[in-house]
Every structure is written in C-alpha cells, then in structure tokens.
Design a protein around this motif. Structure first.
Motif, mmCIF file in Angstrom:
data_model
loop_
_atom_site.group_PDB
_atom_site.id
_atom_site.type_symbol
_atom_site.label_atom_id
_atom_site.label_comp_id
_atom_site.label_asym_id
_atom_site.label_seq_id
_atom_site.Cartn_x
_atom_site.Cartn_y
_atom_site.Cartn_z
ATOM 1 N N LEU A 122 0.672 -1.137 -0.049
ATOM 2 C CA LEU A 122 0.102 0.146 0.039
ATOM 3 C C LEU A 122 0.809 1.191 -0.137
ATOM 4 C CD1 LEU A 122 -2.632 -1.026 2.552
ATOM 5 C CD2 LEU A 122 -3.294 -0.726 0.214
ATOM 6 N N SER A 123 2.253 1.012 0.288
ATOM 7 C CA SER A 123 2.966 2.279 0.689
ATOM 8 C C SER A 123 3.473 2.650 -0.833
ATOM 9 C CB SER A 123 4.033 2.163 1.542
ATOM 10 O OG SER A 123 5.115 1.474 0.885
ATOM 11 N N SER A 124 4.462 3.826 -0.906
ATOM 12 C CA SER A 124 4.983 4.194 -2.120
ATOM 13 C C SER A 124 5.632 3.148 -2.672
ATOM 14 C CB SER A 124 5.358 5.406 -1.996
ATOM 15 O OG SER A 124 6.358 5.567 -0.780
ATOM 16 N N SER A 125 6.576 2.457 -1.988
ATOM 17 C CA SER A 125 7.567 1.669 -2.387
ATOM 18 C C SER A 125 7.042 0.286 -1.989
ATOM 19 C CB SER A 125 8.966 1.756 -1.494
ATOM 20 O OG SER A 125 8.827 1.887 -0.053
ATOM 21 N N ARG A 127 7.046 -3.871 -1.125
ATOM 22 C CA ARG A 127 7.353 -4.631 0.246
ATOM 23 C C ARG A 127 8.491 -5.627 -0.478
ATOM 24 N NH1 ARG A 127 3.921 -6.268 4.110
ATOM 25 N NH2 ARG A 127 3.429 -4.156 4.090
ATOM 26 N N LYS B 177 12.379 3.085 8.462
ATOM 27 C CA LYS B 177 11.832 1.743 8.036
ATOM 28 C C LYS B 177 11.796 0.764 9.213
ATOM 29 C CE LYS B 177 12.476 1.572 3.120
ATOM 30 N NZ LYS B 177 11.895 0.818 2.714
ATOM 31 N N LEU B 200 9.088 -2.638 6.636
ATOM 32 C CA LEU B 200 7.906 -2.012 6.466
ATOM 33 C C LEU B 200 8.027 -0.357 6.269
ATOM 34 C CD1 LEU B 200 5.758 -3.914 9.045
ATOM 35 C CD2 LEU B 200 5.525 -3.937 6.816
ATOM 36 N N ALA B 201 7.783 0.384 5.383
ATOM 37 C CA ALA B 201 7.936 1.862 5.185
ATOM 38 C C ALA B 201 7.191 2.456 6.251
ATOM 39 C CB ALA B 201 7.607 2.053 3.728
ATOM 40 N N ASP B 203 5.512 4.974 5.756
ATOM 41 C CA ASP B 203 4.060 5.349 5.394
ATOM 42 C C ASP B 203 3.188 4.234 5.378
ATOM 43 O OD1 ASP B 203 4.661 5.553 1.879
ATOM 44 O OD2 ASP B 203 4.995 3.875 3.289
ATOM 45 N N GLU B 204 3.365 3.096 5.770
ATOM 46 C CA GLU B 204 2.596 2.132 5.994
ATOM 47 C C GLU B 204 1.835 2.300 7.544
ATOM 48 O OE1 GLU B 204 3.195 -1.692 3.885
ATOM 49 O OE2 GLU B 204 5.415 -1.289 4.115
#
Lengths: 284, 384
Positions: A122-125, A127, B177, B200-201, B203-204
């Motif tokens: 869901l994020s920009s990058s 997984r 992260k 996990l970034a 923004d998640e």
C-alpha cells in the motif's frame, strides 16, 4: 562462483514453486546443480534415503527471465549446492502476487541462497521480503557422486494409471502395510498388492499401454522376446511411493515406470518444462 | 454478575476468547463498573492478555457490584471449557442471537447460555474457581517507542514467517523503516536456519515514534492470536516498546473494547552474544559501548555474588523480585534470573525471556512493598 536469477512472470513463478514443492515432499535435503542452461535437483542413492534416488531436470529458460551463472572454474562451469528444498518452498509460498523474485548466491557469514521477493504494498515503495537459505557448497572432487543415473535394463515398461487414482489407492494401502508390490506386464496390466497377516488387497489396472522404447542394439534385451502376460514385480517401501504421488500437484504429460524384477522401480514423470525421475529400490 | 451480549457482538466475544486461548489455559473473568475484563496468562508468565468490554458492549450489564470495601468478584475457568462454547465462529454468527453470562454463586457455576435460532437454547454450566487478580504491571506511557498501524499491515507482514516460528525481532532502521526478522537463537543455528527479513515503510504506519536503532525480540505465537482478532475487527494496532528486556505492549482501542497484550522481550544480554547480522541487511547500529559495560559489570557480579542468586526463592512459578535498572542491581538480578530460569521446569523455549511483572496480591499501596518492587499475584490454588 556466482549465481543470479530473476523470475518476473507469475505463471513461471507458480510453475517453479510447484516443482520445488514436489521436490520438498520427496526428500529433506538434496543437491542443486546449476549449469548455464539447466537446473537439476539430485538425490543420490545413499542408505540414508533408503536407497531411493532422484533426478529432476529443468530448462532455466522456461522459468527464469534472467539467469546468470559462473561456475567454480572455466572448464567446470557448474555449481553444486546442497540445500533443504523445504526452505525454498517456504520462501516461495507467500510470493503468489509477487512483482518479481530474485535469487542470488551470497556468502556473507555462510553460503546462502538469498531469495528476495518483491511484493506490491500500500505504501509508495514495494514490500521486499528476503529469505536467506543456508546452502552447502559441494566441492568439485565429489561431483561424480551426482551423475545422471542410467536407465536400468528393465523387464517391463508401462504407463502409470491416472495419478490421482493411484495416489488414493496407495494412500489407503499405506494404512495397512509398509510395503507394496508393483507388478506389471507388457500387455498394459498393472497390479498394486499389499499383504499382511490379516488381509491382502490387490488393485488391478488394465489397458494402461506400454511405452514403445525404440529398440537399440543390446538395449532392453530383457524386455525383448518376453512373454507379454508375464509380470515383472518389485516390492518397495510404500511410503516412498506415496510421497512421490502426493507430491505431484499437476498431472504430468507422461507418467511411466520401468520395472526391473525384484531389483528396482524407475519412475519417469514428464511435464512440459520439467522431467522427474525417481528410483525406488526393491526390498528383499 | 449478569450480562447479555446480543447480535454481532457475540462473535466479537467469541473471537476474543479464541485470541485468549492462544495465550493460556485458564480464562480469568473480572466484572467491574468499567466493564467485564477477560484475561489470560501463559504458563511461563511471559505473555499476558486482557480484553475489557465496556458496559456499552452489552445489551445488559450488571457486574453485581460489591458491597463497599470489598473487592470485586473474580474467578477463573478452564479455557477449553469456555472456548468450547464459542468454538465455531461461523455457527455463532449464523445461529446465535444472544449470549447470556450469569454467575450462580450458590451453585458455584458460571452459566453461559446461547439463545439460538428456532428457539434453541444451549446452556453451559462451567465450574469456576475464585482467584486473585491477574494483572501484569506495565506502563505504556513510559515506553520510548510507539508504532501504530492497521492490523492488516502487520498481518500481511507476519504471514511470511513460518507458522511454527517461535520468536521474531522487530527493529527500527534507517529512513524510518521498521524491520521484522525471525530470531535465531544461537550462532550454530544461524548456518542451518533460513532467515527471513522484511521491511515496512514508515508510510504504512499511521504513526511512528521510535528511538532509532531500537530492537526487540518477542514470541510470535501469542502475537498472531491478537493479530487475527485485530484484523477481523478492523482495528488499529499500537505497539509500545522500550529497551530489550522490557515488555512490549500491544493495544487495540475501540469505543467499547480495550485490548492489551503484554509480551516479555528477550533481554539484550542474551542477544549480545550473537554476532551482528552481517548478511548485508543494514541492521541497527547496536550501541556496542553500553553492551561492554553491561557485560563487564555482569561478569563482576557473577564472580562476586555467586551465592546470592541461589537464595532467591523456590524455583517454581514465582518470579524474581525486580528492582529498577540501576547499574548495580541489574547484573545481580539478571544472574538471579539465570538461576531461576534454569530451575523452572518445562518452560517453553522462551525461558530466556524475562518474566512479566505482576501486580501485588495486596491492594495497591499496601504496606511493606517498595513502590518499585513487584510481586507475582498467584492464583489462590497455588499455595504449595
């Protein structure tokens, strides 16, 4: 010694996963041989495996979008690794929706196959999940242990019945006995038999057909001139047979077995991109 | 006590019980004015969960208030018996309209009555035991790091780890992260075990407040139980953690429900014996200097006070007294723990985990307890 490969196509990935799943059901550890064109999963017939052996061959081009390999030396441009296929199977298990899967041979604190799965998120990058699978590098001096097994001088060669049916028959028989007798003749008949103190069960298959092996000189001499009705039989460990059948997730294009009476049963399962040979020795 | 749960909430209660059943073998019930609290703890006391259902959750809620100056009624039942009533969640959803929970003091039974379709009523009479309060001591406010994310993000992450995996390490890395990595106990295992890691970034997450380079290792099994509940209820999960060794607290907040899961984490001393992960993933810069100090003082304490640990009390489910982390007392206390840990029989592989700290048997502020000392609240039947 380097190895780097990438799968981008989902169908190829699923196909590759299926092959790995099949292998992981047959054996706990095996040898992975990498050459420029092919991958081989090899199990050599040691006592530890109950004498069973396996040879599985894939054309890398049918699975990988990128495949780069540099062997141990220029004249021996191959890599032999010992690995636990279950690990590879697990790594690929959650990669159904992957954008790409990269496999790379690394050696940070110990040799590993690093499987990096790039998944949408869901994020920009994306997984990225990495799995470091420890492998053992097999030295060149014992590469000879892993040669392709030769086709045995069989007595009978016959196509297998529909694997799903064969599997359910064998599974039920497995509850009753540890050994199973496979017998077949050149008239397309095959029987699966078990016998215990209390009960004996036989399942009969007919009209299976016998593969037409091109008769070469000196080859299949035991099959030539053989009485068509006469059965060749071998008593094998039922668990090995059950594992082989249970591991098949897709119906093979061709499935057959060669029986050397009282010695060995040689199974050949052919798919479009993969060939699997499995040898189960007969028990005394 | 008497309460009635209606409609969709019956399934929520069922899911909560399933989640608690992943933790321990006994379900503790405590009805208060704030709501009905269901709790569980695992046998090695390294995991504690509590579900507090507010009065609004119920169609009818009568905690059966205590007379003034007496404590609330508390009891525990066998988890299996309670779970058996809610075993099949799909059938709960389909056929149960109402659930009544009633305490029959005189008969010593806890009655669970499911009112189902077609006029069918299923009544379960469970035996209960009165018990002391089960409460792990933790303070989410004092935790230096906090992560908040929809449960689904974490559920999606955790799926990559094998179902049998015991421990996982959560860490913070560069660029905000968050990493999850399976924990491998010792160096010998490292060359035989597959190591899975994912990032996990930032923004998640809904919010990230972490001290960089922090890292905790906790047991995945109990966490998975909570995740299943959280995902099904579509709630935001908040993770509060601090230094390794201090418990990690997972919370779910809702208008009618408050959930806490407290897990012990592996203390740094054990994990510092592992080689720094060198497989190319930039892991957290471990503060090497602090470790050296800890190790040194630990070794000194070990040599000089070898006898003290032995007198630290009987080996079974009691826990070491915990003193605050001053440089002096820490090594001694850890050394005590080593002894205790070695003596506790049959604890799961997480025996290296610090046991959680439980509230006093006495009412808060009771005499004789230094404010920082905590004593295990044991069940009334643990008097052996």
């Amino acid at each position: 010694m380097r190895f780097r490969a990438k799968i981008v196509d989902l169908a190829c990935l699923n196909n590759f996963s299926r092959v790995i799943n099949t292998i992981s059901k047959l054996t706990k550890t095996c040898t992975l041989r990498l050459t420029v064109c092919k991958l081989y999963f090899i199990l050599s017939d040691k006592v530890a495996n109950g004498g069973a052996s396996m040879w599985c061959e894939l054309c890398q081009g049918n699975f990988f979008d990128e495949f780069q390999m540099e062997g141990v030396a220029a004249e021996h441009n191959e890599i032999y690794l010992e690995l636990v296929p279950e690990n590879l199977s697990r790594a690929l298990k959650t990669a159904h929706s992957a954008k790409a899967v990269k496999i790379k041979l690394t050696n940070k604190h110990c040799p590993c196959l690093r499987v990096a799965v790039e998944l949408p998120s869901l994020s920009s990058s994306s997984r990225i999940v990495t799995h470091d699978i420890p492998v053992g590098v097999i030295p060149r001096r014992i590469w000879n242990d892993f040669r392709e097994p030769t086709m045995p001088d069989f007595d009978v060669s016959i196509y297998l019945p529909v694997l799903k049916i064969m599997k359910s028959v064998v599974e039920r028989m497995k509850n009753l006995s540890n050994f199973i007798v496979i017998e077949a003749n050149l008239s397309g008949e095959m029987n699966l038999k078990i016998e215990t103190d209390l009960v004996s069960v036989t399942t009969h298959f007919k009209d299976l057909g016998n593969p037409p092996w091109a008769s070469e000189e000196g080859c299949q001499s035991s099959a030539q001139g053989r009485n068509l009705e006469s059965m060749a039989e071998a008593c094998i460990d039922i668990k090995k047979l059950q594992q082989l059948l249970a591991g098949q997730q897709v119906n093979p294009t061709k499935a057959l077995c060669n029986i050397v009476s009282k010695r060995i049963v040689h199974f050949i399962l052919l798919h479009e991109d993969v060939s699997l040979q499995y040898f189960i020795p007969a028990l005394a | 006590m008497k309460c009635v749960i209606a409609g969709g909430n019956v399934k929520v209660l069922g899911r909560a019980v399933h989640s608690l059943s992943r933790i321990g073998d006994e379900l503790y019930l405590e009805p208060t004015e704030k709501g009905l609290s269901l709790r569980a703890v695992n046998s090695s006391r390294s995991a504690f969960a509590s579900f507090l259902f507010a009065p609004l959750f119920f169609q009818l809620y009568e905690p059966g208030g205590p007379a003034p100056d007496t404590e609330h009624f508390r009891c525990k039942v066998h988890m299996k018996s309670f779970l058996g009533v809610f075993r099949s969640l799909p059938s709960l959803e389909k056929s149960v309209g109402k659930c009544l929970i009633l305490l029959k003091h005189r008969a010593s039974r806890l009655v669970l009555q499911l009112h189902c379709k077609y006029g069918v009523t299923k009544t379960h009479n469970l035996a209960f035991q009165e018990c002391e309060r089960l409460q792990a001591v933790f303070d989410t406010q004092s935790c230096s790091s906090r992560l908040c994310a929809p449960a689904r993000v974490l559920a999606d992450a955790v799926v990559h780890f094998p179902p049998t995996l015991a421990e996982v390490t959560l860490g913070t890395g560069p660029g905000g992260k968050i990493s999850l990595r399976n924990y491998v106990e010792d160096e010998a295992e490292l060359s035989k075990t597959m190591v899975t890691e994912l990032w996990l970034a930032e923004d998640e997450f809904q919010s990230v407040t972490v001290s960089p380079g922090s890292r905790i290792t906790f047991c995945l099994k109990e966490f998975r139980g909570l995740l299943t509940f959280a995902e099904a209820s579509n709630l935001l999960l908040t993770i509060h953690f601090d230094e390794p060794g201090r418990p990690v607290v997972f919370t779910l907040d809702d208008t009618v429900l408050e959930v806490h899961l407290v897990l012990a984490t592996l203390s740094d001393l054990e994990s510092s014996s592992l080689p720094p992960p060198t497989n190319g993933v930039s892991h957290l810069p471990t503060p090497a200097d602090d470790f050296a100090d800890d190790l040194e003082s630990y070794m000194v304490a070990l040599e000089s006070s070898a006898c003290e640990g032995a007198s630290g009390g009987p080996p079974s489910p009691t826990f070491p007294l915990r003193t605050p982390r001053t440089a002096q007392s820490d090594p001694e206390e850890q050394e005590e723990e080593e002894d205790e840990d070695g003596a506790v029989p049959g604890t799961p592989p997480h025996k290296k985990f610090r046991s959680l700290f439980f509230g006093s048997v006495l009412t808060p502020g009771g005499p004789g307890l230094a404010p920082t000392q905590e004593v295990l609240a044991e069940d009334s039947d643990g008097e052996c």
